[in-house]
Write a protein that holds these residues in place. Structure first.
Motif, PDB file in Angstrom:
ATOM      1  N   SER A  10       0.842  -1.259  -0.016  1.00 58.37           N
ATOM      2  CA  SER A  10      -0.176   0.328  -0.015  1.00 58.37           C
ATOM      3  C   SER A  10       0.996   1.205  -0.110  1.00 58.37           C
ATOM      4  O   SER A  10       0.764   2.064  -0.936  1.00 58.37           O
ATOM      5  CB  SER A  10      -0.808   0.066   1.414  1.00 58.37           C
ATOM      6  OG  SER A  10      -1.845  -0.963   1.088  1.00 58.37           O
ATOM      7  N   CYS A  11       1.597   1.201   1.111  1.00 57.31           N
ATOM      8  CA  CYS A  11       2.436   2.676   1.099  1.00 57.31           C
ATOM      9  C   CYS A  11       3.881   2.520   0.561  1.00 57.31           C
ATOM     10  O   CYS A  11       4.583   3.740   0.431  1.00 57.31           O
ATOM     11  CB  CYS A  11       2.335   3.010   2.542  1.00 57.31           C
ATOM     12  SG  CYS A  11       3.265   2.114   3.894  1.00 57.31           S
ATOM     13  N   ALA A  34      -2.054  -1.004   7.276  1.00 57.19           N
ATOM     14  CA  ALA A  34      -2.716  -1.764   6.358  1.00 57.19           C
ATOM     15  C   ALA A  34      -2.468  -3.314   6.219  1.00 57.19           C
ATOM     16  O   ALA A  34      -1.142  -3.655   6.656  1.00 57.19           O
ATOM     17  CB  ALA A  34      -2.545  -1.219   4.692  1.00 57.19           C
ATOM     18  N   ALA A  36      -1.130  -5.196   4.158  1.00 59.75           N
ATOM     19  CA  ALA A  36      -0.481  -5.426   2.780  1.00 59.75           C
ATOM     20  C   ALA A  36       0.864  -5.661   2.952  1.00 59.75           C
ATOM     21  O   ALA A  36       1.973  -5.339   2.136  1.00 59.75           O
ATOM     22  CB  ALA A  36      -0.787  -4.419   1.991  1.00 59.75           C
TER      23      ALA A  36
END
Length: 103
Positions: A10-11, A34, A36
């Motif tokens: 995500s980031c 998240a 992820a």
């Protein structure tokens, strides 16, 4: 314990984590929270070079080690006899008689 590389999909946050092999993989990103966070595929921290341990120890029931040892011994004998004859022939042509450390 191995070090695993993780990266958030995500980031993009990346982190190396020291974990046991039996530990469950991390899924929650510490930066954004998240679910992820995924393990990354990384290169091994070591390289195997040279002929390898198996050539001299176990492969072909040890015949490779015997051949390699015999070849090395023959090469060393040839080298030492060549250097001895070179020293003998150079003894008359050098002022020190080839008995010093420079010959």
């Amino acid at each position: 314990m191995p070090i695993y590389a993780y990266k958030c999909e995500s980031c993009g946050h990346a982190k190396d984590v020291l974990q046991k092999v039996s530990d469950a993989p991390l899924t929650t990103c510490p930066a954004c929270g998240a679910e992820a966070f995924r393990k990354q595929l990384t290169a091994a921290g070591f390289q195997l070079k040279g002929t390898g341990w198996y050539v001299t120890d176990f492969r072909n029931n040890g015949t490779g080690a015997a051949k390699a040892g015999a070849a090395a011994g023959a090469a060393a004998t040839t080298e030492s006899s060549a250097s001895a004859s070179a020293a003998d022939s150079g003894a008359a042509s050098t002022p020190c008689g080839a008995s010093c450390a420079c010959h």
